[in-house]
Design a protein around this motif. Structure first.
Motif, short mmCIF file in Angstrom:
data_model
loop_
_atom_site.label_atom_id
_atom_site.label_comp_id
_atom_site.label_asym_id
_atom_site.label_seq_id
_atom_site.Cartn_x
_atom_site.Cartn_y
_atom_site.Cartn_z
N VAL A 195 -14.24 -1.86 5.87
CA VAL A 195 -14.41 -0.44 6.26
C VAL A 195 -14.25 0.48 5.05
O VAL A 195 -13.32 0.32 4.28
CB VAL A 195 -13.41 -0.07 7.36
CG1 VAL A 195 -13.29 1.43 7.54
CG2 VAL A 195 -13.82 -0.72 8.68
N MET A 253 0.84 -1.18 0.00
CA MET A 253 0.00 0.00 0.00
C MET A 253 0.88 1.24 0.00
O MET A 253 1.79 1.35 0.80
CB MET A 253 -0.85 -0.04 1.28
CG MET A 253 -1.98 0.94 1.28
SD MET A 253 -3.02 0.61 2.71
CE MET A 253 -4.32 1.76 2.39
N PHE A 303 -4.89 -14.69 19.96
CA PHE A 303 -4.14 -13.59 19.34
C PHE A 303 -4.36 -13.61 17.83
O PHE A 303 -4.69 -12.59 17.20
CB PHE A 303 -2.66 -13.79 19.68
CG PHE A 303 -1.73 -12.69 19.25
CD1 PHE A 303 -0.83 -12.90 18.22
CD2 PHE A 303 -1.72 -11.47 19.91
CE1 PHE A 303 0.07 -11.90 17.84
CE2 PHE A 303 -0.82 -10.47 19.53
CZ PHE A 303 0.08 -10.69 18.50
N GLN A 328 -7.89 -12.66 16.83
CA GLN A 328 -8.09 -11.21 16.89
C GLN A 328 -7.58 -10.55 15.62
O GLN A 328 -8.24 -9.68 15.04
CB GLN A 328 -7.37 -10.59 18.10
CG GLN A 328 -7.73 -11.18 19.45
CD GLN A 328 -9.08 -10.71 19.93
OE1 GLN A 328 -9.52 -9.60 19.62
NE2 GLN A 328 -9.78 -11.54 20.67
N PHE A 329 -6.38 -10.97 15.16
CA PHE A 329 -5.81 -10.40 13.94
C PHE A 329 -6.68 -10.71 12.73
O PHE A 329 -6.86 -9.87 11.84
CB PHE A 329 -4.38 -10.92 13.71
CG PHE A 329 -3.34 -10.01 14.30
CD1 PHE A 329 -2.86 -10.24 15.58
CD2 PHE A 329 -2.85 -8.92 13.60
CE1 PHE A 329 -1.90 -9.40 16.14
CE2 PHE A 329 -1.90 -8.08 14.15
CZ PHE A 329 -1.42 -8.32 15.42
N LYS A 330 -7.21 -11.91 12.70
CA LYS A 330 -8.08 -12.28 11.57
C LYS A 330 -9.32 -11.40 11.56
O LYS A 330 -9.79 -10.97 10.50
CB LYS A 330 -8.48 -13.75 11.68
CG LYS A 330 -7.49 -14.71 11.05
CD LYS A 330 -7.99 -16.13 11.05
CE LYS A 330 -8.91 -16.38 9.86
NZ LYS A 330 -9.15 -17.83 9.67
N GLU A 331 -9.87 -11.14 12.74
CA GLU A 331 -11.03 -10.28 12.87
C GLU A 331 -10.72 -8.88 12.39
O GLU A 331 -11.50 -8.25 11.67
CB GLU A 331 -11.46 -10.23 14.34
CG GLU A 331 -12.94 -10.45 14.55
CD GLU A 331 -13.30 -10.42 16.02
OE1 GLU A 331 -12.95 -11.38 16.72
OE2 GLU A 331 -13.93 -9.43 16.44
N ILE A 332 -9.55 -8.38 12.80
CA ILE A 332 -9.11 -7.04 12.38
C ILE A 332 -9.01 -6.99 10.85
O ILE A 332 -9.50 -6.07 10.21
CB ILE A 332 -7.76 -6.66 13.00
CG1 ILE A 332 -7.89 -6.48 14.51
CG2 ILE A 332 -7.20 -5.40 12.37
CD1 ILE A 332 -6.57 -6.32 15.23
N ALA A 333 -8.37 -8.01 10.29
CA ALA A 333 -8.17 -8.05 8.83
C ALA A 333 -9.51 -8.03 8.11
O ALA A 333 -9.70 -7.32 7.12
CB ALA A 333 -7.37 -9.29 8.44
N ALA A 334 -10.47 -8.80 8.66
CA ALA A 334 -11.79 -8.87 8.01
C ALA A 334 -12.48 -7.50 8.08
O ALA A 334 -13.08 -7.06 7.10
CB ALA A 334 -12.65 -9.92 8.71
N ILE A 335 -12.37 -6.85 9.21
CA ILE A 335 -13.02 -5.55 9.38
C ILE A 335 -12.38 -4.49 8.50
O ILE A 335 -13.06 -3.69 7.87
CB ILE A 335 -13.00 -5.12 10.87
CG1 ILE A 335 -13.97 -6.00 11.66
CG2 ILE A 335 -13.36 -3.65 11.01
CD1 ILE A 335 -13.88 -5.81 13.14
N ILE A 336 -11.04 -4.51 8.45
CA ILE A 336 -10.31 -3.53 7.62
C ILE A 336 -10.73 -3.65 6.17
O ILE A 336 -10.84 -2.65 5.46
CB ILE A 336 -8.79 -3.70 7.81
CG1 ILE A 336 -8.35 -2.95 9.07
CG2 ILE A 336 -8.02 -3.24 6.61
CD1 ILE A 336 -6.86 -2.92 9.30
N GLU A 337 -10.98 -4.87 5.72
CA GLU A 337 -11.42 -5.07 4.34
C GLU A 337 -12.74 -4.36 4.06
O GLU A 337 -12.98 -3.86 2.98
CB GLU A 337 -11.63 -6.56 4.03
CG GLU A 337 -10.42 -7.44 4.23
CD GLU A 337 -9.23 -7.04 3.38
OE1 GLU A 337 -9.42 -6.84 2.17
OE2 GLU A 337 -8.13 -6.90 3.94
#
Lengths: 179, 85
Positions: free
Chosen positions: B85, B1, B71, B74-83
């Motif tokens: 947003v 990015m 742990f 949590q990262f997987k959840e973050i990655a999914a949400i970032i996609e």
């Protein structure tokens, strides 16, 4: 006096005290404390070797993380040897190990963890629609707070942020290139 | 990015560190002075973080396997949400 030393209830208490001191790190459990609390009729010079013997047996069992077959064989051998233990005592030790094995193992594992552990983790995702440095719109950023510490103490709180590189599972922050 | 500028955050937030790199290793503690038969797996993590001044620091810590699984989740959840947003 031998009768006193064979008492099952006292032995159970003794093993507990030994475990607290040797594995769970509780200070102040002295030989005298154990003797006066659990075997008050036994003179110190007789109690000392008895305590040492029980401590040795418990440490051997814990150090080898014995399963029940190994425990059985080990305790049987102890009953057969000169100056060993009685079969009643073996039964008490066996019962003790079976109910405390997990907790003792947990304590031993903790004793050999020297690096800090992860105590807490919280995060949020922000969506920034504007940035001072560029015209990026809707750049999602993850902000994470890590609590790092040992033995109940938080040593560091690390707050960090990162962008996703767009791929699931790849979460490297974008590298800042210095001029 | 492209565009590695720092996010413009709430003035009160003290988020100074950017996650630059994430290294991990899976280890197995076999034996120790207090326990001959230790046999427990663990994940050791090394985070490379950079602060506002550009100084890079390493932070390391250990996790048990269940802790690491949480742990990672949590990262997987973050990655999914970032996609999304």
């Amino acid at each position: 006096m031998a009768g006193e030393l064979e008492s099952c209830k006292s032995l159970s208490g003794l093993l507990n005290g030994l475990a607290q001191e040797a594995f769970h790190g509780h200070p102040g459990i002295t030989e005298e404390l154990l003797r006066s609390q659990l075997y008050p009729e036994v003179p110190p010079e007789e109690f000392r070797p008895f305590l040492a013997k029980m401590k040795g047996i418990l440490k051997s069992i814990a150090s080898a993380d014995m399963d029940f077959n190994q425990l059985e064989a080990f305790l049987t051998a102890q009953t057969k040897k000169q100056g060993g233990i009685t079969s009643d005592q073996a039964a008490v030790i066996s019962k003790f190990w079976k109910s405390h094995k997990t907790k003792i193992r947990e304590s031993l594992m903790n004793q050999s963890r020297w690096d800090s552990g992860l105590r807490g983790l919280s995060w949020r995702v922000d969506s920034k629609s504007q940035s001072r440095h560029s015209a990026q719109i809707h750049t999602p950023v993850a902000i994470m707070e890590l609590e790092i510490g040992k033995s109940g103490q938080i040593v560091a709180v690390l707050a960090l942020w990162f962008y996703s590189c767009g791929q699931m599972g790849c979460l490297r922050g974008s590298q800042e290139t210095k001029p | 990015m492209e565009g590695s500028s720092e996010p413009l955050l709430d003035a009160k937030a003290e988020v100074a560190n950017q996650l630059l790199d994430f290294q991990w290793k899976l280890g197995m503690a076999v034996s120790s002075d207090s326990c001959r038969s230790l046999k427990y797996p663990y994940v050791a993590v090394m985070l490379k973080v950079g602060d506002r001044s550009g100084q890079v620091k390493n932070k390391s810590f250990e996790m048990t396997i269940p802790q690491f699984q949480n742990f990672y989740r949590q990262f997987k959840e973050i990655a999914a949400i970032i996609e999304t947003v």
